[in-house]
Design a protein around this motif. Structure first.
Motif, PDB file in Angstrom:
ATOM      1  N   GLU A  83       0.821  -1.209   0.000  1.00  0.00           N
ATOM      2  CA  GLU A  83       0.000   0.000   0.000  1.00  0.00           C
ATOM      3  C   GLU A  83       0.853   1.257   0.000  1.00  0.00           C
ATOM      4  OE1 GLU A  83      -2.852  -0.058   3.111  1.00  0.00           O
ATOM      5  OE2 GLU A  83      -3.829  -1.904   2.407  1.00  0.00           O
ATOM      6  N   SER A  84       2.042   1.195   0.565  1.00  0.00           N
ATOM      7  CA  SER A  84       2.883   2.392   0.615  1.00  0.00           C
ATOM      8  C   SER A  84       3.680   2.542  -0.678  1.00  0.00           C
ATOM      9  CB  SER A  84       3.842   2.338   1.806  1.00  0.00           C
ATOM     10  OG  SER A  84       4.904   1.435   1.559  1.00  0.00           O
ATOM     11  N   ALA A  85       3.928   3.799  -1.048  1.00  0.00           N
ATOM     12  CA  ALA A  85       4.670   4.080  -2.282  1.00  0.00           C
ATOM     13  C   ALA A  85       6.087   3.509  -2.204  1.00  0.00           C
ATOM     14  CB  ALA A  85       4.720   5.585  -2.532  1.00  0.00           C
ATOM     15  N   ARG A  86       6.773   3.824  -1.134  1.00  0.00           N
ATOM     16  CA  ARG A  86       8.160   3.350  -1.017  1.00  0.00           C
ATOM     17  C   ARG A  86       8.215   1.824  -0.938  1.00  0.00           C
ATOM     18  NH1 ARG A  86      13.082   5.854   2.573  1.00  0.00           N
ATOM     19  NH2 ARG A  86      14.675   4.399   1.807  1.00  0.00           N
ATOM     20  N   TRP A 140      -2.111   1.667  -9.634  1.00  0.00           N
ATOM     21  CA  TRP A 140      -1.434   1.671  -8.328  1.00  0.00           C
ATOM     22  C   TRP A 140      -0.672   2.981  -8.115  1.00  0.00           C
ATOM     23  CZ3 TRP A 140       3.655   2.180  -6.789  1.00  0.00           C
ATOM     24  CH2 TRP A 140       3.953   1.829  -5.468  1.00  0.00           C
ATOM     25  N   TRP A 141      -0.079   3.486  -9.179  1.00  0.00           N
ATOM     26  CA  TRP A 141       0.797   4.655  -9.106  1.00  0.00           C
ATOM     27  C   TRP A 141       0.021   5.953  -8.841  1.00  0.00           C
ATOM     28  CZ3 TRP A 141       6.152   4.319 -10.242  1.00  0.00           C
ATOM     29  CH2 TRP A 141       6.822   5.546 -10.326  1.00  0.00           C
ATOM     30  N   ARG A 142      -1.123   6.103  -9.499  1.00  0.00           N
ATOM     31  CA  ARG A 142      -1.843   7.381  -9.527  1.00  0.00           C
ATOM     32  C   ARG A 142      -2.174   7.938  -8.139  1.00  0.00           C
ATOM     33  NH1 ARG A 142      -5.579   5.645 -12.442  1.00  0.00           N
ATOM     34  NH2 ARG A 142      -4.360   5.715 -14.360  1.00  0.00           N
ATOM     35  N   PRO A 143      -2.716   7.142  -7.231  1.00  0.00           N
ATOM     36  CA  PRO A 143      -3.016   7.708  -5.898  1.00  0.00           C
ATOM     37  C   PRO A 143      -1.778   8.218  -5.171  1.00  0.00           C
ATOM     38  CG  PRO A 143      -4.137   5.604  -6.215  1.00  0.00           C
ATOM     39  CD  PRO A 143      -3.184   5.755  -7.353  1.00  0.00           C
ATOM     40  N   HIS A 144      -0.654   7.521  -5.335  1.00  0.00           N
ATOM     41  CA  HIS A 144       0.593   7.970  -4.694  1.00  0.00           C
ATOM     42  C   HIS A 144       1.107   9.256  -5.350  1.00  0.00           C
ATOM     43  CE1 HIS A 144       0.704   4.350  -2.353  1.00  0.00           C
ATOM     44  NE2 HIS A 144       0.779   3.575  -3.416  1.00  0.00           N
ATOM     45  N   MET A 145       0.890   9.393  -6.630  1.00  0.00           N
ATOM     46  CA  MET A 145       1.271  10.620  -7.327  1.00  0.00           C
ATOM     47  C   MET A 145       0.412  11.789  -6.833  1.00  0.00           C
ATOM     48  SD  MET A 145       1.324  11.291 -11.440  1.00  0.00           S
ATOM     49  CE  MET A 145      -0.467  11.401 -11.547  1.00  0.00           C
ATOM     50  N   LYS A 146      -0.889  11.558  -6.696  1.00  0.00           N
ATOM     51  CA  LYS A 146      -1.790  12.615  -6.218  1.00  0.00           C
ATOM     52  C   LYS A 146      -1.482  13.009  -4.779  1.00  0.00           C
ATOM     53  CE  LYS A 146      -5.630  11.562  -9.320  1.00  0.00           C
ATOM     54  NZ  LYS A 146      -6.998  10.996  -9.450  1.00  0.00           N
ATOM     55  N   ASP A 147      -0.978  12.059  -4.021  1.00  0.00           N
ATOM     56  CA  ASP A 147      -0.616  12.347  -2.625  1.00  0.00           C
ATOM     57  C   ASP A 147       0.751  13.019  -2.506  1.00  0.00           C
ATOM     58  OD1 ASP A 147      -2.982  11.272  -1.743  1.00  0.00           O
ATOM     59  OD2 ASP A 147      -2.115   9.319  -1.200  1.00  0.00           O
ATOM     60  N   ALA A 191      17.957   3.310  -4.574  1.00  0.00           N
ATOM     61  CA  ALA A 191      18.177   4.194  -5.718  1.00  0.00           C
ATOM     62  C   ALA A 191      16.894   4.373  -6.528  1.00  0.00           C
ATOM     63  CB  ALA A 191      19.284   3.629  -6.606  1.00  0.00           C
ATOM     64  N   ALA A 192      16.124   3.307  -6.675  1.00  0.00           N
ATOM     65  CA  ALA A 192      14.861   3.411  -7.415  1.00  0.00           C
ATOM     66  C   ALA A 192      13.898   4.350  -6.696  1.00  0.00           C
ATOM     67  CB  ALA A 192      14.239   2.024  -7.575  1.00  0.00           C
ATOM     68  N   TRP A 193      13.814   4.215  -5.397  1.00  0.00           N
ATOM     69  CA  TRP A 193      12.925   5.094  -4.629  1.00  0.00           C
ATOM     70  C   TRP A 193      13.366   6.552  -4.751  1.00  0.00           C
ATOM     71  CZ3 TRP A 193       8.583   6.428  -2.763  1.00  0.00           C
ATOM     72  CH2 TRP A 193       8.468   7.383  -1.750  1.00  0.00           C
ATOM     73  N   GLN A 194      14.664   6.793  -4.618  1.00  0.00           N
ATOM     74  CA  GLN A 194      15.151   8.170  -4.712  1.00  0.00           C
ATOM     75  C   GLN A 194      14.920   8.755  -6.108  1.00  0.00           C
ATOM     76  OE1 GLN A 194      16.051  10.002  -2.240  1.00  0.00           O
ATOM     77  NE2 GLN A 194      16.022   8.352  -0.726  1.00  0.00           N
ATOM     78  N   GLY A 195      14.966   7.904  -7.130  1.00  0.00           N
ATOM     79  CA  GLY A 195      14.765   8.389  -8.495  1.00  0.00           C
ATOM     80  C   GLY A 195      13.314   8.659  -8.847  1.00  0.00           C
ATOM     81  N   LEU A 196      12.394   8.046  -8.136  1.00  0.00           N
ATOM     82  CA  LEU A 196      10.975   8.135  -8.497  1.00  0.00           C
ATOM     83  C   LEU A 196      10.116   8.944  -7.525  1.00  0.00           C
ATOM     84  CD1 LEU A 196      10.519   4.452  -9.702  1.00  0.00           C
ATOM     85  CD2 LEU A 196      10.391   6.498 -11.136  1.00  0.00           C
TER      86      LEU A 196
END
Length: 201
Positions: A83-86, A140-147, A191-196
């Motif tokens: 559920e969490s982005a990271r 899955w991505w969109r809600p985390h982007m909006k947040d 690194a992926a988390w920091q890049g996104l």
């Protein structure tokens, strides 16, 4: 009884061709693999081969589409557990590395070979599979982007930032040049988390 045996032999022949092609394509590359070597590897006759496949390219298209679906299914199953982005971003990198280690020949195919185009065998299946896959990842991505947690990013750039370094590590791994350590895989996840992730201005 005879018809049952024929059906069984037909399935086994197709399976042997696909499995043999996977070995040859992984070791030699698709372009260097000949139709004769595919038949020799699978142990089937010319007639049996053409009963199941029209060409080497047909085998590759079927194998690529099948492998892509396997990978996408594993990817989506893992992503939807988080559920969490990271958590999701990092888990996918770890999943990618473990899946590639478990399915090295198939992973080598996905990483090293050009996917079939729409007008080539398997191309339509690959295109449709990708479209459905990206739609589910976007859901899955969109809600985390909006947040404000994940960047708004084009699918191609998303893939490069998310899994590009992991793919390069896999290339080294498959070539026998380097065995990734757990710490290094953890670094790829970070690194992926920091890049996104989105950064507050």
């Amino acid at each position: 009884m005879g018809s049952v045996k024929t059906a069984k032999n037909g399935r086994d022949g197709r399976t042997r061709i696909v499995e043999g092609a996977l070995r040859r394509f992984s070791q030699d590359g698709v372009s260097a693999t000949t139709l004769a070597s595919l038949r020799e590897e699978s142990g089937v006759s010319v007639g049996s081969f053409y009963h199941h496949f029209a060409s080497k390219e047909h085998v590759f298209g079927v194998l690529y589409a099948e492998t892509l679906r396997m990978y996408q299914d594993a990817f989506l199953a893992e992503l939807q557990r988080h559920e969490s982005a990271r958590g999701g971003i990092e888990a996918i990198v770890a999943l990618h590395m473990s899946w590639c280690g478990e399915h090295r020949e198939r992973a080598h195919l996905l990483i090293s070979e050009r996917p079939p185009r729409r007008d080539e065998p398997g191309g339509t299946e690959v295109s449709e599979s990708r479209r459905a896959f990206f739609r589910k990842v976007s859901d899955w991505w969109r809600p985390h982007m909006k947040d404000g947690l994940l960047q708004p990013v084009h699918p191609t750039m998303c893939y490069v930032l998310w899994l590009g370094p992991a793919n390069e590590m896999c290339r080294l791994w498959f070539a026998g040049a380097h065995q990734p350590t757990p710490d290094e895989i953890g670094g790829l996840c970070e690194a992926a988390w920091q890049g996104l992730r989105q950064r507050s201005s």
